[in-house]
Design a protein around this motif. Structure first.
Motif, short mmCIF file in Angstrom:
data_model
loop_
_atom_site.label_atom_id
_atom_site.label_comp_id
_atom_site.label_asym_id
_atom_site.label_seq_id
_atom_site.Cartn_x
_atom_site.Cartn_y
_atom_site.Cartn_z
N ARG A 223 1.02 -1.79 -0.19
CA ARG A 223 0.03 -0.25 -0.05
C ARG A 223 0.86 1.21 -0.02
NH1 ARG A 223 -5.25 -1.08 -2.15
NH2 ARG A 223 -5.24 0.81 -0.63
N PRO A 224 1.78 1.35 -1.02
CA PRO A 224 2.45 2.20 -1.20
C PRO A 224 2.03 3.49 -0.83
CG PRO A 224 2.40 1.63 -3.07
CD PRO A 224 1.54 0.74 -2.40
N HIS A 225 2.91 4.97 -0.81
CA HIS A 225 2.45 6.84 -0.51
C HIS A 225 3.02 7.37 -1.35
CE1 HIS A 225 -0.33 9.32 0.93
NE2 HIS A 225 0.84 10.31 1.72
N VAL A 226 2.49 8.31 -2.18
CA VAL A 226 3.66 8.87 -2.70
C VAL A 226 3.48 10.63 -1.90
CG1 VAL A 226 4.17 10.11 -5.12
CG2 VAL A 226 2.72 8.01 -5.45
N THR A 227 4.02 11.10 -2.01
CA THR A 227 4.71 12.57 -1.30
C THR A 227 5.86 13.28 -1.82
OG1 THR A 227 4.80 11.59 0.98
CG2 THR A 227 5.84 13.70 0.79
N VAL A 228 4.98 14.49 -1.99
CA VAL A 228 5.87 15.49 -2.56
C VAL A 228 6.70 16.82 -1.62
CG1 VAL A 228 6.00 17.41 -4.65
CG2 VAL A 228 4.99 15.22 -4.57
N ASP A 229 7.74 16.62 -1.25
CA ASP A 229 7.63 18.04 -0.71
C ASP A 229 9.47 19.21 -1.23
OD1 ASP A 229 9.95 16.28 0.54
OD2 ASP A 229 8.54 15.77 1.63
N ARG A 230 9.93 19.51 -0.40
CA ARG A 230 10.91 20.02 -0.37
C ARG A 230 12.31 18.95 -0.80
NH1 ARG A 230 14.10 19.81 3.99
NH2 ARG A 230 13.14 19.18 5.88
N ARG A 231 12.24 17.83 -0.06
CA ARG A 231 13.14 17.54 -0.75
C ARG A 231 12.35 16.20 -1.91
NH1 ARG A 231 11.52 13.64 4.44
NH2 ARG A 231 9.35 13.83 4.02
N GLY A 232 12.04 16.52 -2.73
CA GLY A 232 11.64 15.80 -4.14
C GLY A 232 10.37 14.70 -3.98
N LEU A 233 10.60 13.70 -4.58
CA LEU A 233 9.58 12.83 -4.99
C LEU A 233 9.77 11.52 -4.35
CD1 LEU A 233 6.61 11.85 -6.50
CD2 LEU A 233 8.06 10.76 -8.14
N THR A 234 9.04 11.25 -3.08
CA THR A 234 8.91 9.95 -2.05
C THR A 234 8.06 8.98 -2.89
OG1 THR A 234 10.59 10.79 -0.45
CG2 THR A 234 10.14 8.95 0.28
N VAL A 235 8.23 7.65 -3.06
CA VAL A 235 7.02 6.60 -2.40
C VAL A 235 7.75 6.00 -1.77
CG1 VAL A 235 6.69 4.63 -4.15
CG2 VAL A 235 7.11 6.31 -4.91
N SER A 236 7.14 5.44 -0.65
CA SER A 236 7.29 4.13 0.89
C SER A 236 5.83 3.20 0.72
CB SER A 236 7.44 5.58 1.72
OG SER A 236 6.88 6.48 2.16
N GLY A 237 5.97 2.50 1.65
CA GLY A 237 5.29 1.55 2.32
C GLY A 237 5.17 1.93 3.64
N LEU A 238 4.58 1.11 4.70
CA LEU A 238 4.15 1.31 5.85
C LEU A 238 5.93 1.26 6.61
CD1 LEU A 238 1.55 -1.96 6.08
CD2 LEU A 238 1.83 1.08 5.96
N LEU A 239 6.75 0.76 6.58
CA LEU A 239 8.02 0.79 7.12
C LEU A 239 8.74 2.29 6.27
CD1 LEU A 239 8.63 -2.46 7.73
CD2 LEU A 239 7.60 -1.50 8.65
N PRO A 240 9.70 2.52 6.99
CA PRO A 240 10.57 3.41 6.56
C PRO A 240 11.68 2.68 5.14
CG PRO A 240 10.83 3.65 8.66
CD PRO A 240 10.06 2.02 8.52
N ARG A 241 11.69 1.37 4.82
CA ARG A 241 12.35 0.70 4.17
C ARG A 241 11.44 -0.46 3.59
NH1 ARG A 241 15.18 4.89 4.69
NH2 ARG A 241 17.47 5.43 4.47
#
Length: 322
Positions: A223-241
């Motif tokens: 169940r990945p999540h997409v985030t856009v912020d000052r760091r760029g574009l991040t696609v992450s899951g339930l855990l940090p890695r």
């Protein structure tokens, strides 16, 4: 169909049509010298261990070359390939047609003058080397011929100024996020977990445990999540890695556009293709980031226009040193 598409379709289909015509013509010249039963499968030593009728051989020849040709045409038109990727596609089509076409002819000719009820003399393994050489030569010819037709237009927008942006006041901070879960991801995790438990109980936990661990890792990312912020574009899951992050420093710009999972990326999941990569959970709208390396990174997500516009605004700020 436009004239440009017609040229690409013709070039993509050409090697398979030629291979089919050559195979059929050679079959017609030796048809009266063939037995009722053709040897079509051979073991590692070249001895025949599988047979079929002449009609089945013809049907297989027609189906294999026509289906492969149709696949290459589909990718050439719908795959949105451009630059070297398109040239390699055409070259790969020529290579595949030459390799398969030659082997079909070689199989046909080892059956010539074999008496009915007899056995083919064998399949010299040197035919494999000849087929590979023919594929290499045909592939090189295909790459050269691909230069005769216009390349598909690059869907990336080279004009930085025309990309959409979000209006932010000086000093205002913004972030955007959205989930991109797909229905099939949890199902795949459950299937993998069940396979690990079953293999462990029935065969060996040495094999089952890695499957279970793989299922758990995949489950944390189903169940990945997409985030856009000052760091760029991040696609992450339930855990940090595991996670995928594309920093602003690697970006030229971002666009929102529809992508085709199968034609452009060859499937679903984390995909790596010539000139592009991405996290692809379905066909549809996506944030497509043009990278400084000349490649693209895409993630399929709803409301992709907002995410892409925010990335362009953040890139403007970074370039202005704010």
């Amino acid at each position: 169909m436009t004239s440009k598409n017609l040229g690409r379709v013709t070039l993509a289909a050409l090697p398979f049509v030629l291979a089919l015509l050559i195979d059929l013509a050679l079959y017609a010249t030796v048809a009266d010298r063939l037995p009722d039963r053709l040897a079509v499968h051979f073991d590692a030593g070249g001895s025949a261990n599988g047979y079929t009728s002449a009609r089945s051989y013809l049907l297989y020849t027609l189906a294999s070359l026509l289906v492969l040709g149709a696949l290459w045409v589909f990718i050439a038109v719908k795959g949105r390939l451009h630059g070297r990727a398109h040239r390699w596609l055409i070259g790969g089509g020529f290579a595949a047609a030459a390799f398969l076409g030659y082997l079909l002819i070689a199989v046909l000719f080892v059956n010539v003058d074999v008496p009915d009820g007899g056995s083919a003399g064998g399949f010299p393994l040197g035919h494999i080397a000849v087929a590979l050489a023919a594929a290499a030569l045909a592939g090189a010819l295909g790459v050269l011929l691909s230069r005769l037709v216009p390349l598909p237009e690059d869907p990336r927008d080279p004009d930085r100024a025309t990309r959409e942006r979000l209006v932010l006041a000086d000093g205002e901070v913004a972030a955007w996020g959205r989930g991109i879960g797909a229905w099939w991801a949890p199902v795949a995790v459950l299937v993998l977990l069940a396979a690990g438990v079953t293999v462990g109980r029935e065969q060996s936990w040495f094999i089952g445990v890695p499957l279970i661990l793989l299922a758990l890792v995949a489950g944390s990312f189903c169940r990945p999540h997409v985030t856009v912020d000052r760091r760029g574009l991040t696609v992450s899951g339930l855990l940090p890695r595991p996670r995928v992050r594309v920093p602003l420093e690697r970006m030229e710009g971002a666009d929102s556009r529809p992508v085709n999972a199968l034609a452009e990326y060859g499937g679903w999941g984390y995909r790596i293709r010539p000139e592009r990569s991405g996290v692809i959970t379905r066909s549809g709208e996506a944030i497509v980031v043009s990278l400084t390396s000349g490649r693209e990174f895409a993630v399929t997500v709803g409301d992709s226009a907002t995410g892409a516009a925010l990335l362009n605004t953040l890139l403007d700020r970074q370039r202005a040193g704010r």
